[in-house]
Design a protein around this motif. Sequence first.
Motif, short mmCIF file in Angstrom:
data_model
loop_
_atom_site.label_atom_id
_atom_site.label_comp_id
_atom_site.label_asym_id
_atom_site.label_seq_id
_atom_site.Cartn_x
_atom_site.Cartn_y
_atom_site.Cartn_z
N PHE A 137 -18.38 46.28 168.37
CA PHE A 137 -18.70 47.44 167.75
C PHE A 137 -20.08 46.63 167.90
O PHE A 137 -20.56 47.96 167.33
N MET A 140 -20.36 48.76 170.70
CA MET A 140 -19.75 50.13 171.00
C MET A 140 -21.16 50.94 169.95
O MET A 140 -21.76 51.94 170.31
N ASN A 141 -21.70 50.50 169.14
CA ASN A 141 -23.75 50.98 168.93
C ASN A 141 -24.43 51.41 169.59
O ASN A 141 -25.10 51.76 169.27
N PRO A 159 -21.38 68.68 168.49
CA PRO A 159 -20.93 68.00 166.59
C PRO A 159 -21.34 66.59 166.52
O PRO A 159 -21.30 65.43 167.59
N THR A 160 -21.15 66.85 165.46
CA THR A 160 -21.31 65.07 164.52
C THR A 160 -20.24 63.98 165.30
O THR A 160 -19.15 64.36 165.36
N GLY A 161 -20.69 63.47 165.97
CA GLY A 161 -19.76 62.28 166.01
C GLY A 161 -19.15 62.24 167.74
O GLY A 161 -18.75 61.19 168.25
N THR A 162 -20.21 63.41 168.74
CA THR A 162 -20.22 63.04 169.51
C THR A 162 -20.84 61.90 170.65
O THR A 162 -20.38 61.43 171.46
N GLU A 164 -20.12 58.59 169.92
CA GLU A 164 -19.77 58.04 169.74
C GLU A 164 -18.13 58.37 171.12
O GLU A 164 -17.42 57.41 171.86
N LEU A 165 -17.77 59.32 171.95
CA LEU A 165 -17.54 59.68 172.89
C LEU A 165 -17.63 59.31 174.60
O LEU A 165 -16.86 59.05 175.20
N PHE A 167 -18.69 55.68 174.62
CA PHE A 167 -17.50 54.56 174.72
C PHE A 167 -16.25 54.33 175.11
O PHE A 167 -15.63 54.04 175.44
N ARG A 168 -15.96 55.81 173.84
CA ARG A 168 -14.24 55.74 173.47
C ARG A 168 -13.73 56.02 175.29
O ARG A 168 -12.63 56.37 176.21
N LEU A 169 -14.66 57.19 175.94
CA LEU A 169 -14.22 57.88 177.53
C LEU A 169 -13.73 56.37 178.11
O LEU A 169 -13.04 56.18 179.32
N GLU A 171 -13.12 53.41 177.98
CA GLU A 171 -12.16 52.34 176.87
C GLU A 171 -10.62 53.29 177.52
O GLU A 171 -9.83 53.00 178.11
N ARG A 201 -21.67 64.47 180.54
CA ARG A 201 -21.34 65.83 180.42
C ARG A 201 -20.96 66.19 179.14
O ARG A 201 -21.43 67.27 178.26
N VAL A 202 -20.42 65.22 177.98
CA VAL A 202 -20.03 65.68 176.73
C VAL A 202 -21.02 65.97 175.89
O VAL A 202 -21.42 65.71 174.75
#
Lengths: 237, 237
Positions: A137, A140-141, A159-162, A164-165, A167-169, A171, A201-202
Amino acid sequence: MSVTGAGRPRLATKKRPGDTAREEILDASAELFTTRGYTNTSTRMIADAVGLRQASLYHHFSNKDDILDSLLSGTVDEPLAVGQGIQGVEESAVVKMYAMAWFDADQLSRSRWNLGALYLLPELRTDRFGSFRESRFTLMNLYATIAGGVVLELESDVPTGTEELPFRLVETIVNGRADSENGRGSAGLHHAPLIATAAVRVLGFPGDIDGIHDRAVRVVGDVTAGSIFEKKAGHGQ
Amino acid sequence: MSVTGAGRPRLATKKRPGDTAREEILDASAELFTTRGYTNTSTRMIADAVGLRQASLYHHFSNKDDILDSLLSGTVDEPLAVGQGIQGVEESAVVKMYAMAWFDADQLSRSRWNLGALYLLPELRTDRFGSFRESRFTLMNLYATIAGGVVLELESDVPTGTEELPFRLVETIVNGRADSENGRGSAGLHHAPLIATAAVRVLGFPGDIDGIHDRAVRVVGDVTAGSIFEKKAGHGQ
């Protein structure tokens, strides 16, 4: 049980690396956990795979959970240390983001066993793995903080939450490897630059990637040449 | 075994849905597989959770693998049918891509149990799950085809392999849910529009998202109102 049937994978088809018994145990466990499953693997099987008696194995690890914890922590500790180094460098947030995603995606795709496939084990929800979860975590942070810096720097309208992407990408390397091992070639996905490019890019970076890539490679080179990693290199000599 | 210790999850805290014994078995199995692990779950435990005798359970499924196959196929069949419908619609590739990612991310985030967490089980590499793997690869290819259409339409200059990323982005919903269940709130990540936006951004779409979103919602509405889904709706009445 399906994995003991015709599909049962053969062990130790690659030469087992490791200078010490501890390293050999970790490598054999990583193979067994990722190919047979964690629950389907006993400490007896691990000992057999390394050519040790079970009693000797317990000299190095008290139980199977300890081995899993050590393996998983290994996938997070290095990107965390490098990421913290990257964060401290004087560079634009876009370069830092690219550098972090590139380094981490690269280590996830090059590691001998696809250990990230174990991140979703229900076993990891127990207290025993609290410390590993915390480290993950924290990583992630750190990604989200750097990503937030990129959004601010570029004044991106995302958008809010972008944040976080990225890290997800990174993974997704884990899923790409698992699918390749299952017979679906997705060669492109194993390339760290592809993931690092998508990460910026995101977040709304519209510019030329080549320049960012070159600067990011320099940043990673500087950081990994720093004191944290000299110590590690010294250990291997 | 860790999951039988203090961290052991309690079963059936939610009311078990399902009109038929078969549906109740699937729901109980989904809960057990995702919270205790596949190997740690016996057909006896499943029968107990539903209040059936094991013999009655075998009337519906011959073994645990059949239950897993049915659950996993359920996560792929609907997005595949909807995706094929979307592909046949007269719309721009960007709208189709957004529609597909939005629909699929939405169903992955709303499903009662996070079944995608089982995609990386080593058990799935056996012949028994060949048909599920094929369906999943067909879905993956459909994503890549539509993504390739976007790259062509926009004449985007993206690295090879980028067409694989929208599928991977949608799958990150699974990891986001798992981390939320582990105590890390990542609220933003559960929003399908966020994922769908990222899917078209990585393919180089620079324009306004609101218009794309509205057109995509219409496309999904049209497709899911079509014959395939009327049948399904009729079944539930």
